[in-house]
Scaffold this active site. Structure first.
Site, short mmCIF file in Angstrom:
data_model
loop_
_atom_site.label_atom_id
_atom_site.label_comp_id
_atom_site.label_asym_id
_atom_site.label_seq_id
_atom_site.Cartn_x
_atom_site.Cartn_y
_atom_site.Cartn_z
N ASP A 18 0.86 -1.17 0.00
CA ASP A 18 0.00 0.00 0.00
C ASP A 18 0.91 1.23 0.00
OD1 ASP A 18 0.92 0.30 2.63
OD2 ASP A 18 -1.07 0.26 3.53
N HIS A 19 0.32 2.39 0.15
CA HIS A 19 1.08 3.64 0.12
C HIS A 19 2.12 3.72 1.24
CE1 HIS A 19 -2.46 4.07 2.64
NE2 HIS A 19 -1.79 4.97 3.34
N CYS A 75 3.16 -3.02 4.10
CA CYS A 75 2.35 -1.87 4.46
C CYS A 75 3.10 -1.14 5.57
CB CYS A 75 0.92 -2.26 4.85
SG CYS A 75 0.74 -3.23 6.37
N GLY A 76 2.43 -0.28 6.30
CA GLY A 76 3.11 0.47 7.36
C GLY A 76 3.68 -0.43 8.44
N THR A 77 2.89 -1.40 8.88
CA THR A 77 3.33 -2.31 9.94
C THR A 77 3.52 -3.75 9.46
OG1 THR A 77 1.05 -2.87 10.56
CG2 THR A 77 2.09 -1.00 11.71
N GLY A 78 2.93 -4.10 8.34
CA GLY A 78 2.94 -5.47 7.86
C GLY A 78 1.79 -6.29 8.44
N ILE A 79 1.05 -5.71 9.36
CA ILE A 79 -0.01 -6.43 10.05
C ILE A 79 -1.28 -6.51 9.21
CG2 ILE A 79 -1.51 -6.48 12.09
CD1 ILE A 79 0.83 -5.06 13.60
N GLY A 80 -1.83 -5.37 8.84
CA GLY A 80 -3.10 -5.34 8.11
C GLY A 80 -3.04 -6.09 6.80
N HIS A 108 9.68 -24.07 8.79
CA HIS A 108 8.71 -24.74 9.65
C HIS A 108 7.27 -24.60 9.18
CE1 HIS A 108 11.60 -24.58 13.35
NE2 HIS A 108 12.19 -24.99 12.25
N ARG A 142 8.44 -33.44 10.12
CA ARG A 142 7.38 -33.22 11.10
C ARG A 142 6.62 -31.93 10.83
NH1 ARG A 142 12.05 -31.40 13.59
NH2 ARG A 142 11.86 -29.49 14.82
N HIS A 143 7.26 -30.97 10.17
CA HIS A 143 6.61 -29.70 9.85
C HIS A 143 5.54 -29.88 8.78
CE1 HIS A 143 9.61 -27.88 12.36
NE2 HIS A 143 10.58 -28.38 11.59
#
Length: 156
Positions: A18-19, A75-80, A108, A142-143
């Protein structure tokens, strides 16, 4: 949308931001070019405000379809942008702001999208994270059983 077909055959990359992640996306595009990855830039192409779910959906669709093996979203935080991408079945987007998490997310969790936040990390660290993430393979073993449980859960 711009596309670059380079010489690196191992991994194809869909990238978008995003911006608030535009400048960091441009830095990661430079890394992709330097390393010879085939990639497509899904936007945005300016710092003018856009809605991150739109970009996340475009990149997630490209990865889910198999057109691109991996995606990078910023994005700004990578969260949204990561939350939005993870709404699509088959996507395992991992928010990474250090190289250890980037490597573990691939080994993993078989993460197929990397998310980062421009307001959280600088360009040098972001390049290191993306570089490690792109070069790390899924460990399987296992992963694989654990990732399969996630895939099965998505189907139910």
């Amino acid at each position: 949308m711009t596309e670059a077909n380079m010489t690196k055959e191992a991994v194809t990359v869909a990238i978008g931001s995003d911006h608030a992640g535009f400048r960091l996306k441009e830095e990661i595009i430079s890394l992709l070019q330097e390393e010879g990855y085939a990639f497509r830039d899904f936007g945005t192409f300016t710092e003018e405000s856009v809605d991150y779910p739109d970009i996340a959906l475009d990149v997630a669709k490209a990865v889910k379809s198999g057109e691109y093996q991996r995606g990078i979203l910023i994005c700004g935080t990578g969260i949204g942008i990561g939350i939005a991408a993870n709404k699509m079945a088959g996507i395992r987007a991992a928010l990474c702001h250090d190289t250890f998490s980037a490597k573990a997310s691939r080994e993993h969790n078989d993460a197929n999208i990397l998310t980062m936040g421009e307001r959280i990390i600088g360009p040098g660290l972001a390049r290191d994270i993306a570089g490690v993430w792109l070069k790390t393979d899924f460990a399987g073993g296992r992963h694989a059983r654990r990732v399969q449980k996630i895939i099965d859960f998505e189907k139910s």
